[in-house]
Design a protein around this motif. Sequence first.
Motif, PDB file in Angstrom:
ATOM      1  N   ILE A 634       1.532  -4.572  14.263  1.00  0.00           N
ATOM      2  CA  ILE A 634       2.927  -4.286  13.896  1.00  0.00           C
ATOM      3  C   ILE A 634       3.753  -5.569  13.915  1.00  0.00           C
ATOM      4  CG2 ILE A 634       5.050  -3.110  14.633  1.00  0.00           C
ATOM      5  CD1 ILE A 634       3.280  -0.841  15.738  1.00  0.00           C
ATOM      6  N   PHE A 635       3.587  -6.361  14.968  1.00  0.00           N
ATOM      7  CA  PHE A 635       4.438  -7.545  15.134  1.00  0.00           C
ATOM      8  C   PHE A 635       3.791  -8.774  14.497  1.00  0.00           C
ATOM      9  CE2 PHE A 635       5.973  -4.600  18.342  1.00  0.00           C
ATOM     10  CZ  PHE A 635       7.327  -4.644  18.084  1.00  0.00           C
ATOM     11  N   ASN A 636       3.651  -8.686  13.172  1.00  0.00           N
ATOM     12  CA  ASN A 636       3.244  -9.867  12.410  1.00  0.00           C
ATOM     13  C   ASN A 636       4.032  -9.895  11.106  1.00  0.00           C
ATOM     14  OD1 ASN A 636       1.589  -8.821  10.039  1.00  0.00           O
ATOM     15  ND2 ASN A 636       0.482  -7.849  11.741  1.00  0.00           N
ATOM     16  N   ILE A 637       4.130 -11.060  10.506  1.00  0.00           N
ATOM     17  CA  ILE A 637       5.014 -11.276   9.357  1.00  0.00           C
ATOM     18  C   ILE A 637       4.651 -10.376   8.177  1.00  0.00           C
ATOM     19  CG2 ILE A 637       5.826 -12.970   7.674  1.00  0.00           C
ATOM     20  CD1 ILE A 637       6.861 -13.415  10.498  1.00  0.00           C
ATOM     21  N   GLU A 638       3.356 -10.245   7.906  1.00  0.00           N
ATOM     22  CA  GLU A 638       2.919  -9.453   6.749  1.00  0.00           C
ATOM     23  C   GLU A 638       3.329  -7.990   6.898  1.00  0.00           C
ATOM     24  OE1 GLU A 638      -1.237  -8.102   4.532  1.00  0.00           O
ATOM     25  OE2 GLU A 638      -1.259  -9.810   5.916  1.00  0.00           O
ATOM     26  N   PHE A 639       3.077  -7.422   8.083  1.00  0.00           N
ATOM     27  CA  PHE A 639       3.438  -6.018   8.299  1.00  0.00           C
ATOM     28  C   PHE A 639       4.951  -5.821   8.222  1.00  0.00           C
ATOM     29  CE2 PHE A 639       4.987  -2.606  10.983  1.00  0.00           C
ATOM     30  CZ  PHE A 639       4.250  -1.520  10.514  1.00  0.00           C
ATOM     31  N   LEU A 640       5.717  -6.691   8.850  1.00  0.00           N
ATOM     32  CA  LEU A 640       7.173  -6.535   8.855  1.00  0.00           C
ATOM     33  C   LEU A 640       7.748  -6.662   7.445  1.00  0.00           C
ATOM     34  CD1 LEU A 640       8.020  -8.488  12.136  1.00  0.00           C
ATOM     35  CD2 LEU A 640       8.015  -6.005  11.788  1.00  0.00           C
ATOM     36  N   ALA A 641       7.094  -7.456   6.587  1.00  0.00           N
ATOM     37  CA  ALA A 641       7.531  -7.547   5.184  1.00  0.00           C
ATOM     38  C   ALA A 641       7.280  -6.220   4.470  1.00  0.00           C
ATOM     39  CB  ALA A 641       6.794  -8.684   4.481  1.00  0.00           C
ATOM     40  N   ARG A 642       6.109  -5.603   4.739  1.00  0.00           N
ATOM     41  CA  ARG A 642       5.816  -4.282   4.161  1.00  0.00           C
ATOM     42  C   ARG A 642       6.825  -3.249   4.652  1.00  0.00           C
ATOM     43  NH1 ARG A 642       0.861  -1.680   5.528  1.00  0.00           N
ATOM     44  NH2 ARG A 642       1.066  -0.403   3.668  1.00  0.00           N
ATOM     45  N   LEU A 643       7.143  -3.336   5.945  1.00  0.00           N
ATOM     46  CA  LEU A 643       8.109  -2.390   6.512  1.00  0.00           C
ATOM     47  C   LEU A 643       9.477  -2.552   5.854  1.00  0.00           C
ATOM     48  CD1 LEU A 643       8.774  -0.222   8.627  1.00  0.00           C
ATOM     49  CD2 LEU A 643       9.296  -2.067  10.230  1.00  0.00           C
ATOM     50  N   ASP A 644       9.906  -3.792   5.636  1.00  0.00           N
ATOM     51  CA  ASP A 644      11.194  -4.038   4.961  1.00  0.00           C
ATOM     52  C   ASP A 644      11.219  -3.397   3.583  1.00  0.00           C
ATOM     53  OD1 ASP A 644      12.459  -5.360   6.998  1.00  0.00           O
ATOM     54  OD2 ASP A 644      11.918  -7.370   6.302  1.00  0.00           O
ATOM     55  N   SER A 645      10.099  -3.514   2.861  1.00  0.00           N
ATOM     56  CA  SER A 645      10.014  -2.906   1.523  1.00  0.00           C
ATOM     57  C   SER A 645      10.135  -1.392   1.612  1.00  0.00           C
ATOM     58  CB  SER A 645       8.682  -3.265   0.847  1.00  0.00           C
ATOM     59  OG  SER A 645       8.573  -4.641   0.681  1.00  0.00           O
ATOM     60  N   GLN A 646       9.509  -0.824   2.640  1.00  0.00           N
ATOM     61  CA  GLN A 646       9.562   0.627   2.771  1.00  0.00           C
ATOM     62  C   GLN A 646      10.947   1.106   3.189  1.00  0.00           C
ATOM     63  OE1 GLN A 646       6.965   2.606   5.604  1.00  0.00           O
ATOM     64  NE2 GLN A 646       6.700   4.278   4.163  1.00  0.00           N
ATOM     65  N   LEU A 647      11.621   0.354   4.035  1.00  0.00           N
ATOM     66  CA  LEU A 647      12.953   0.758   4.488  1.00  0.00           C
ATOM     67  C   LEU A 647      13.917   0.906   3.317  1.00  0.00           C
ATOM     68  CD1 LEU A 647      13.351  -1.429   7.723  1.00  0.00           C
ATOM     69  CD2 LEU A 647      12.871   1.024   7.579  1.00  0.00           C
ATOM     70  N   GLU A 648      13.678   0.148   2.246  1.00  0.00           N
ATOM     71  CA  GLU A 648      14.545   0.223   1.070  1.00  0.00           C
ATOM     72  C   GLU A 648      14.423   1.564   0.353  1.00  0.00           C
ATOM     73  OE1 GLU A 648      13.755  -2.998  -1.538  1.00  0.00           O
ATOM     74  OE2 GLU A 648      14.273  -4.554  -0.078  1.00  0.00           O
ATOM     75  N   ILE A 649      13.270   2.224   0.493  1.00  0.00           N
ATOM     76  CA  ILE A 649      13.064   3.480  -0.240  1.00  0.00           C
ATOM     77  C   ILE A 649      13.268   4.711   0.631  1.00  0.00           C
ATOM     78  CG2 ILE A 649      11.498   2.421  -1.906  1.00  0.00           C
ATOM     79  CD1 ILE A 649       9.163   3.651  -0.362  1.00  0.00           C
ATOM     80  N   LEU A 650      13.492   4.508   1.924  1.00  0.00           N
ATOM     81  CA  LEU A 650      13.766   5.645   2.814  1.00  0.00           C
ATOM     82  C   LEU A 650      15.245   5.984   2.771  1.00  0.00           C
ATOM     83  CD1 LEU A 650      11.672   4.640   5.977  1.00  0.00           C
ATOM     84  CD2 LEU A 650      10.998   6.163   4.111  1.00  0.00           C
ATOM     85  N   SER A 651      15.586   7.218   3.134  1.00  0.00           N
ATOM     86  CA  SER A 651      16.993   7.593   3.249  1.00  0.00           C
ATOM     87  C   SER A 651      17.642   6.743   4.325  1.00  0.00           C
ATOM     88  CB  SER A 651      17.116   9.074   3.604  1.00  0.00           C
ATOM     89  OG  SER A 651      16.611   9.313   4.904  1.00  0.00           O
ATOM     90  N   SER A 652      18.956   6.584   4.259  1.00  0.00           N
ATOM     91  CA  SER A 652      19.644   5.699   5.198  1.00  0.00           C
ATOM     92  C   SER A 652      19.455   6.164   6.648  1.00  0.00           C
ATOM     93  CB  SER A 652      21.130   5.608   4.861  1.00  0.00           C
ATOM     94  OG  SER A 652      21.718   6.895   4.856  1.00  0.00           O
TER      95      SER A 652
END
Length: 845
Positions: A634-652
């Motif tokens: 979880i706490f690595n740059i690649e995963f956190l970048a994927r998470l950022d991308s997903q946060l954009e498509i989730l409801s607020s």
Amino acid sequence: MKKTPVFLDSLVTDMLHLRAICPFSWRVFQFRPISCEPLIIQMSKCTDEEQIFDFIERNKAILSEKQVGCAFDMLWKLQKQKTSLLKNVEYVRNHPQFLTLHNLATNKFKLMNDDTLVNVLHITQRFAGESHDPLVEALVTEGWRRLERFDIKLLSEFSSCLADQHLYFSPLMGKIADIVHRNLETTQDLSSLSVLMVNISSLISRHFQQQLVNKTELLFDTIDSSEVNVATRIARFLRNIKYCYQPLLEKCNNVFLSNVDQLDLDSISKIFRLYNFLQFNSFEFIMMAKKKLTEMIPLCNHPASFVKLFVTLGPIAGPEEKKQLKSTLLLMSEDLTGEQALAVLRAMEDMESRNSHLIKRVTSVLHKHLDSYKPLELLKITQALTFLHFQRKEFSAKLRELLLSYLKISFIPTEVSILVYAISLLPSPHLDEVGISRIEAVLPQCNLNNLSNFATSVLRWIQYDHMYLDSITGKQLKLLQKLDHYGRQRLQHSNSLDLLWEELKSVRGNTFPESLLEETIATLQHFVDEINYINVVEIASFISNTDYLSTLLLDRIASVAVQQIEKIHPFTILAIILPFSTLNYDPPQRDEFFGTCVQHLNSYLGILDPFMLVCLGFSLATLQYFPEDLLKSIFNIEFLARLDSQLEILSSSLSARVQFHLMELNRSICLECPEFQIPWFHDRFCQQYNKGIGGMSGAQQQIYKMLTEVLGGINCVKASVLTPYYHTVDFECILDKRKKPLPYGSHNIAWGQLPEMPWESNTEIVGSRLPPGAERIALEFLDSKSFCRNIPHMKGKSAMKKRHLEILGYRVIQISQFEWNSMALSTKDARMDYLRERIFGEVKS
């Protein structure tokens, strides 16, 4: 001019002799020409309907059953090439020669072979203008007669014809289900089987459903990877039987991913609806679909197609795409139909979009069509407008009037519960005598979901009356008692977990009335031995939502997970662990249970949806279980970048919840596992979040006032204190080595400005800031949400916070709502003594 061949002259002469000698035989012969090929070839050369109709008019006296079938086939092929299907169908249906063809089919259907019969039935249904076409009825009856000899492909086509007539529950569909069941072992055609599965899904038993799922798994690899339609039908079948079976859905999802370029708006829309219903998440599919749908925005210029795009793309779109969608929809809003307006409103609810201008436009369309909506649609409108905080007296009054008018004439339990629930969401949610009597009339026929909805509605009604009218009528309480009676009766008559679960799976556990919930848990405990790998995930999810601690059920869930882990899909591990995390419960085989679950998941860490992995990590941290591989993934740059991308498509709201869980997980690791050397990186997030922290509750204000007296002044106690790592403490005080309160402002004892804290300095933050021998005390008021619903057992998040505060150097005093509001502490003096005892250890004699 060519000369006629001698053999042809001879043949014609012989046939004329035959006609003169035996006129009856000649009449038979003209219906059975020696070769039908020339006529079929002629028909295949027709390029429009008029040519086919001319052909029928010229040859109606000699057309065979095969040629009649070919004529139907040609007409439908031409229709499929048309742009306006409805217009061309109507034209064909009203043509005189179509009636001729229709009559020919009526006379010849018994002579048709099986393929022609089913094909003519399929096409006739497409052209039929009447709801009960005599030819359709005749063809269905003939198909029933031949049913046993149909192969699986023909059987699937015939079942689709029945489905088009909504004959899902007919004896004939039951007969088809029986044939499928008898031949399932030898069936190898998944394409045809998937059609049948969808069409018979309403009739079949749970056991047969599972057999079909198992067969589909076996056959899935035999289909081509481009078979999007087969994969869609399999997902539809799982939707129909309400079974989120992850292995099959993963296989279907892989088909969709490999064919995303071929998917159109309609296909993507269907897939999203199926996934939403089944609560199946695929980050990769969403991202690929989002890209494709975004490219369609400038291409959709018709209300029907644009509304479908808005509904599908809106909930996953980024800020710019959402802005573009809303501005385009505003321009089209006046052209929306009632159905489209409802779809847009529900999409806005999913998007959490409170664009007042667009809401007004959409609700004006809804208002015009309000009389045409059915009860379930009225509920959806009410729920969406309540969520979007839309208030307009005229609209609400008409909506209430419509709901009440439906309620007066409704006698179906589910419909009555829907109407009552919708009314309870409106301003002035109470019911008159007619409404109450309608509820009472259907109670004996209600299932647990209906009863739960009624109870929620009545409790909302009681709450409203208590708040605004300062009264609770005996009728409301009497109705609650009846609901409780019928609910208990229903539960006590349950004789298997499968049947009970059919009713419980739709019930929202957090809204279940207290007495019914207790009886429900007791019933589940009665069937505890029937919990297995098939139903364990659903049972665990239900318990998580109830906040009800049943150690018997949780121990069984842990036992099933340990013993049958290979049969449980890794993506469902979060749901299994969640009730243990929420309710702060360690099963007897704690380490084996958590270890088995995490080990089962390890090889899937790279493909698990990012937000699910964060939630899983947080749930385990709540239980003081810190698997290093999972946390470092979880706490690595690649995963956190994927998470950022997903946060954009989730409801607020979901995005905010995931970000908060990530922060809590980061904090927990920094405090409890500093050896992992995972840095703290949530200062900015926490500073932003803590700007929105509200004021104190009534009980907290009472405690604060008394603490100032107990501790000797307002300068000896602080409220809403922010600690390092941003825990908020309700009240803080400091005692010196002689247990005397130290006033703030002296001895440099305040936290001061919160520093950015590297992982190395996490452990000794507090001690260095206090005078020698002094102790820092945190007093926390715990309301009912901090405890399990049935016993005063502290839930996971409150227990975690206590651990963290102790690591930070606090002595933690937790004051539960149950103690503070008990009879023993009913006076101010008693409460003051209680606080002194907890802080100083003084016991008043």
